[in-house]
Each structure stands twice: as structure tokens, then as C-alpha cells.
Motif scaffolding. Structure first.
Motif, short mmCIF file in Angstrom:
data_model
loop_
_atom_site.label_atom_id
_atom_site.label_comp_id
_atom_site.label_asym_id
_atom_site.label_seq_id
_atom_site.Cartn_x
_atom_site.Cartn_y
_atom_site.Cartn_z
N UNK A 1 5.89 -1.27 -4.19
CA UNK A 1 4.48 -1.79 -5.01
C UNK A 1 3.98 -2.63 -4.12
N UNK A 2 2.81 -2.63 -3.73
CA UNK A 2 1.88 -3.60 -2.90
C UNK A 2 1.54 -4.83 -3.78
N UNK A 3 1.29 -5.92 -2.81
CA UNK A 3 1.12 -7.16 -3.50
C UNK A 3 -0.13 -7.16 -4.67
N UNK A 4 -0.94 -6.54 -4.39
CA UNK A 4 -2.21 -6.71 -5.39
C UNK A 4 -2.05 -5.41 -6.32
N UNK A 5 -1.03 -4.85 -6.85
CA UNK A 5 -0.99 -3.99 -7.63
C UNK A 5 -1.63 -3.90 -9.01
N UNK A 6 -1.65 -5.28 -9.33
CA UNK A 6 -2.17 -5.42 -10.81
C UNK A 6 -3.36 -6.36 -10.65
N UNK A 7 -4.21 -6.14 -9.88
CA UNK A 7 -5.35 -7.10 -9.89
C UNK A 7 -6.32 -7.04 -10.88
N UNK A 8 -6.13 -6.24 -11.65
CA UNK A 8 -7.41 -5.76 -12.63
C UNK A 8 -7.03 -5.98 -14.16
N UNK A 9 -7.87 -6.52 -14.83
CA UNK A 9 -7.76 -6.66 -16.32
C UNK A 9 -9.14 -6.04 -16.63
N UNK A 67 -3.43 -13.04 -21.04
CA UNK A 67 -2.89 -12.11 -20.22
C UNK A 67 -3.72 -11.53 -19.27
N UNK A 68 -3.45 -12.11 -18.01
CA UNK A 68 -4.47 -11.67 -16.87
C UNK A 68 -3.80 -10.73 -15.74
N UNK A 69 -3.81 -9.50 -15.99
CA UNK A 69 -2.89 -8.61 -15.23
C UNK A 69 -1.55 -8.72 -15.31
N UNK A 70 -0.96 -9.40 -14.18
CA UNK A 70 0.52 -9.76 -13.98
C UNK A 70 1.12 -11.08 -14.30
N UNK A 71 0.06 -11.82 -15.10
CA UNK A 71 0.38 -13.07 -15.42
C UNK A 71 0.07 -13.34 -16.81
N UNK A 90 4.43 -12.05 -12.72
CA UNK A 90 5.40 -11.09 -12.06
C UNK A 90 4.65 -10.87 -10.65
N UNK A 91 5.43 -11.24 -9.65
CA UNK A 91 4.55 -11.33 -8.29
C UNK A 91 5.29 -9.80 -7.59
N UNK A 92 4.39 -9.16 -7.13
CA UNK A 92 4.73 -7.88 -6.55
C UNK A 92 5.04 -8.34 -5.16
N UNK A 93 6.04 -7.70 -4.45
CA UNK A 93 6.33 -7.85 -3.04
C UNK A 93 5.47 -6.81 -2.07
N UNK A 94 6.12 -6.23 -1.14
CA UNK A 94 5.49 -5.54 -0.06
C UNK A 94 6.67 -4.73 0.31
N UNK A 95 6.59 -3.45 0.23
CA UNK A 95 7.53 -2.52 0.61
C UNK A 95 6.96 -1.27 1.68
N UNK A 96 7.69 -0.39 2.08
CA UNK A 96 7.22 0.66 3.03
C UNK A 96 6.26 1.71 2.44
#
Length: 264
Positions: A1-9, A67-71, A90-96
Motif C-alpha cells: 500500500x503506498x504512502x498516500x493511499x487514503x488521501x481523500x475524504x 474522521x479524515x481519511x486515515x486519521x 494509520x500511516x501507510x508505508x511503502x512497498x514494492x
């Protein structure tokens, strides 16, 4: 899951939602879902389509959960103007999965949970509930053992009435990252350098980014509203100088989207 995966409300508010709640001022209960275009990770020049919730739920006596996306923010203050309380992100990381073929070879960063607190002050500027401004800040610490640091933000919001029922929100914020936080998300370790060909890099503490945002909301029925927003951030300091940003990504980040919500 990329770092900005839930940047929208309802629309873009901030990457990783830092900077506090961007709550529509005229609603005490509000739930929406939005969809839009977000960067693959903070500093990426690749985008993808993401979606997330946004809402506020009144608890009585001026208290609420936002609630604001992942916060999530819980205002425990009964005061009409001063707000404060705990936060969780919930902070998303960075994967392959990231699109960049070089960055995808770097060591993965796990998702984590951050806990902290926020405080702010709301000013009513006229008798119209939509006409107000808010100022505040927050700090959140990693409790998941991923970056073992913290990120702190300050923000300002201004809401303007538009016509009889619409509202326009404008905002600005900056985020500071501790050394451990910045090292985790923006450094290039010797192992990563050997794997990717990127130069080794050690990111230190400092400002991560500055950002501005705009959000417009308008009712379409008594209980349903629609809106859209745009968010621009400029990555700064050691984050901007990181090879994953300067060489493989870009310092200017743009998020935009549309959404629909229900109010009661």
C-alpha cells in the motif's frame, strides 16, 4: 500500500491527513466518501486513483469525533471555540507495489499507527455559521515501531459562505518531521543504494512540506451534498533533497478529487 493511499475524504485534505480536521462548519453530523488522484507515495511523480471516508459525528456539548481519511480526531472540549483531544493515524508505508521501478526495489516500509493530540481555536466571523476561521496544530508519535519518531503540524482554515447554501474552505499547513521519521521515509540506506543504484542519503529532521488546499461543498437535497477539492504541497528541506524525490519523483505534489456526502 503506498504512502498516500487514503488521501481523500469528501475531497483532498492533506497527504496522510496531517494538519487537523477540515470539517464543514455547518454540519454536526456528516459522512462522505470521495475518489480522486493521489501520488503513489510522498514525493512520487506517479499517481493512482484512491478513495477514503470523511466525516464528523457530534457527541453533544460541542464535542465531536472527526474522521479524515486515515486519521481520527476526538474533541473532548465542551468550549464552543477552543478544541483539543487525542488523535490516531494509520500511516501507510511503502512497498514494492509503487510504480517507480527503482523505488520499488528499496526495502519495504511497513504500515504503522501513530497516536497524539491536537488543539485548535475556532472564530465565528459573522452570524452565518459558514463564516468562520480555525487555527491549530497537532503532534503524533509512532507506536507501531516502524519509524519511532513523530510528525507535528500547524494549520489554518478559512470558510466562506457561497450563495445561500454552499461553502468554500481554504487552508494552509506545514509539517515537521523528527529525525527518525525523516530517516525512515526519505533516506537511502547502503543496502538500498546497492540495490537501486541511487546515491546513499541520510535525511535529518526538519520541515517535510508546506501545503495549501481548497474545498467546495454544496447541498443537492436536504440531506445529500456534493463537493470537490484540490490540494497542493511543496516538499521541503531534507525530504526534497532525497534521491527518491529529487531523482525519482518531484517536489510538487497535487491531489484532487470529488465526493458525495450525507448530513443529518
Amino acid at each position: 500500500m503506498s504512502a498516500a493511499a487514503t488521501a481523500f475524504g469528501l475531497s483532498a485534505t492533506t497527504v496522510q491527513s496531517e494538519g487537523g480536521s477540515f470539517t464543514p462548519p455547518q454540519y454536526s453530523n456528516f459522512l462522505s466518501f470521495g475518489i480522486g488522484v493521489v501520488p503513489d507515495y510522498i514525493g512520487s511523480d506517479d499517481n493512482f486513483i484512491g478513495a477514503a471516508p470523511f466525516g464528523i459525528f457530534g457527541l453533544g456539548e460541542n464535542r465531536f469525533v472527526s474522521i479524515v481519511a486515515n486519521s481520527a480526531y476526538v474533541n473532548v472540549s465542551k468550549d464552543k471555540n477552543f478544541r483539543f483531544g487525542p488523535t490516531a493515524t494509520y500511516r501507510f508505508g511503502r512497498d514494492d507495489d509503487v510504480d517507480d521501478s527503482v523505488v520499488s526495489l528499496m526495502e519495504e516500509i511497513d504500515d504503522t499507527v501513530e497516536l497524539g493530540a491536537f488543539a485548535g481555536y475556532m472564530m465565528e466571523l459573522s452570524d452565518d455559521i459558514r463564516d468562520r476561521a480555525t487555527f491549530g496544530g497537532q503532534i503524533a508519535f509512532d507506536v507501531g515501531g516502524v519509524h519511532n519518531g513523530y510528525a507535528a503540524s500547524i494549520n489554518a482554515r478559512r470558510w466562506f459562505p457561497v450563495g445561500k447554501f454552499g461553502v468554500l474552505g481554504l487552508g494552509a499547513a506545514v509539517t515537521y518531521g523528527s529525525g527518525d521519521y525523516m530517516d525512515t521515509y526519505f533516506s537511502v540506506s547502503p543496502v538500498d543504494a546497492a540495490t537501486t543504484g541511487l546515491p546513499q542519503y541520510k535525511a535529518g529532521d526538519g520541515l517535510r512540506d508546506a501545503r495549501v488546499m481548497a474545498l467546495f461543498i454544496h447541498p443537492i437535497t436536504k440531506n445529500w451534498v456534493a463537493g470537490g477539492g484540490v490540494y497542493y504541497s511543496r516538499i521541503l528541506g531534507d525530504a526534497a533533497d532525497s534521491p527518491i524525490v529529487e531523482d525519482r519523483g518531484k517536489k510538487d505534489q497535487l491531489i484532487y478529487g470529488l465526493g458525495i456526502g450525507y448530513v443529518w
